[in-house]
Design an enzyme around this catalytic site. Sequence first.
Site, mmCIF file in Angstrom:
data_model
loop_
_atom_site.group_PDB
_atom_site.id
_atom_site.type_symbol
_atom_site.label_atom_id
_atom_site.label_comp_id
_atom_site.label_asym_id
_atom_site.label_seq_id
_atom_site.Cartn_x
_atom_site.Cartn_y
_atom_site.Cartn_z
ATOM 1 N N CYS A 18 -35.550 -10.251 -36.999
ATOM 2 C CA CYS A 18 -36.669 -9.940 -36.985
ATOM 3 C C CYS A 18 -36.588 -8.584 -36.130
ATOM 4 O O CYS A 18 -35.996 -8.638 -34.981
ATOM 5 C CB CYS A 18 -37.548 -11.032 -36.415
ATOM 6 S SG CYS A 18 -39.524 -10.634 -36.004
ATOM 7 N N HIS B 123 -45.861 -14.514 -39.090
ATOM 8 C CA HIS B 123 -46.287 -13.681 -38.140
ATOM 9 C C HIS B 123 -47.781 -13.795 -37.946
ATOM 10 O O HIS B 123 -48.328 -13.355 -36.855
ATOM 11 C CB HIS B 123 -45.773 -12.075 -38.454
ATOM 12 C CG HIS B 123 -44.352 -11.727 -37.955
ATOM 13 N ND1 HIS B 123 -43.985 -12.112 -36.569
ATOM 14 C CD2 HIS B 123 -43.299 -11.550 -38.724
ATOM 15 C CE1 HIS B 123 -42.806 -11.849 -36.469
ATOM 16 N NE2 HIS B 123 -42.299 -11.511 -37.659
ATOM 17 N N HIS C 280 -41.627 -15.513 -44.049
ATOM 18 C CA HIS C 280 -41.486 -14.807 -42.581
ATOM 19 C C HIS C 280 -42.513 -13.962 -42.187
ATOM 20 O O HIS C 280 -43.091 -14.275 -40.969
ATOM 21 C CB HIS C 280 -39.901 -13.989 -42.590
ATOM 22 C CG HIS C 280 -39.762 -13.578 -41.331
ATOM 23 N ND1 HIS C 280 -38.567 -13.833 -40.676
ATOM 24 C CD2 HIS C 280 -40.421 -12.493 -40.639
ATOM 25 C CE1 HIS C 280 -38.759 -13.038 -39.595
ATOM 26 N NE2 HIS C 280 -39.648 -12.058 -39.506
ATOM 27 N N GLU C 281 -42.885 -13.176 -42.918
ATOM 28 C CA GLU C 281 -44.258 -12.403 -42.687
ATOM 29 C C GLU C 281 -45.424 -13.275 -42.418
ATOM 30 O O GLU C 281 -46.292 -12.647 -41.471
ATOM 31 C CB GLU C 281 -44.445 -11.093 -43.428
ATOM 32 C CG GLU C 281 -43.241 -10.393 -43.903
ATOM 33 C CD GLU C 281 -42.656 -9.684 -42.395
ATOM 34 O OE1 GLU C 281 -43.197 -9.466 -41.278
ATOM 35 O OE2 GLU C 281 -41.297 -9.452 -42.403
HETATM 36 ZN ZN ZN Z 1 -40.198 -10.794 -38.400
#
Ligand code: ZN
Length: 175
Positions: free
Chosen positions: A101, A147, A143-144
Amino acid sequence: MAELLEIAKLGNPILRQIAQPVSNITDATLQALIDSSIETATAANGVGIAAPQVSQSYRLFIVASRPNPRYPDAPLMEATAMINPKIVARSDEIVKGWEGCLSVPGVRGLVPRYRAIAVEYSDRYGNLQHQELTDFVARIFQHELDHLNGILFVDRVESDRDLVTEEEYQRLISS
Ligand code: ZN
């Protein structure tokens, strides 16, 4: 060329906030944010970047998979802005894979993710898109999306032993 943005790093409280939905997709400021985010991810050898990582707490991320020194085996695709993204269906199958990341420099982790997902998002022109994503691109999306909900990949590893340095990771994938 759009300007490069500063990337918020682990410990910055913005990475732990729940991001707000985007309402005015076609506004010039949002379009500029999309362009600068794409430039920033590309310059940093990222395969994705979420708005909170550039200190904008909106439900927007870029998926920009392409082979680069950080992800030599990434599939090539055009950088795509995904706005107000959602997972609408998921596979039972979960696979572990290495993630890094831009907000957590120097660390890689082995993270379990759904292997396949069906997703919905608005594109940068405001059109609703439906897609099925698998493997590495499905992993980037998950993953995004994390966030946007204040979650980082280091929260998802099953054991501290699944965290390694970038240097050791490079050694692992080249062996
Ligand atoms: Zn990330």
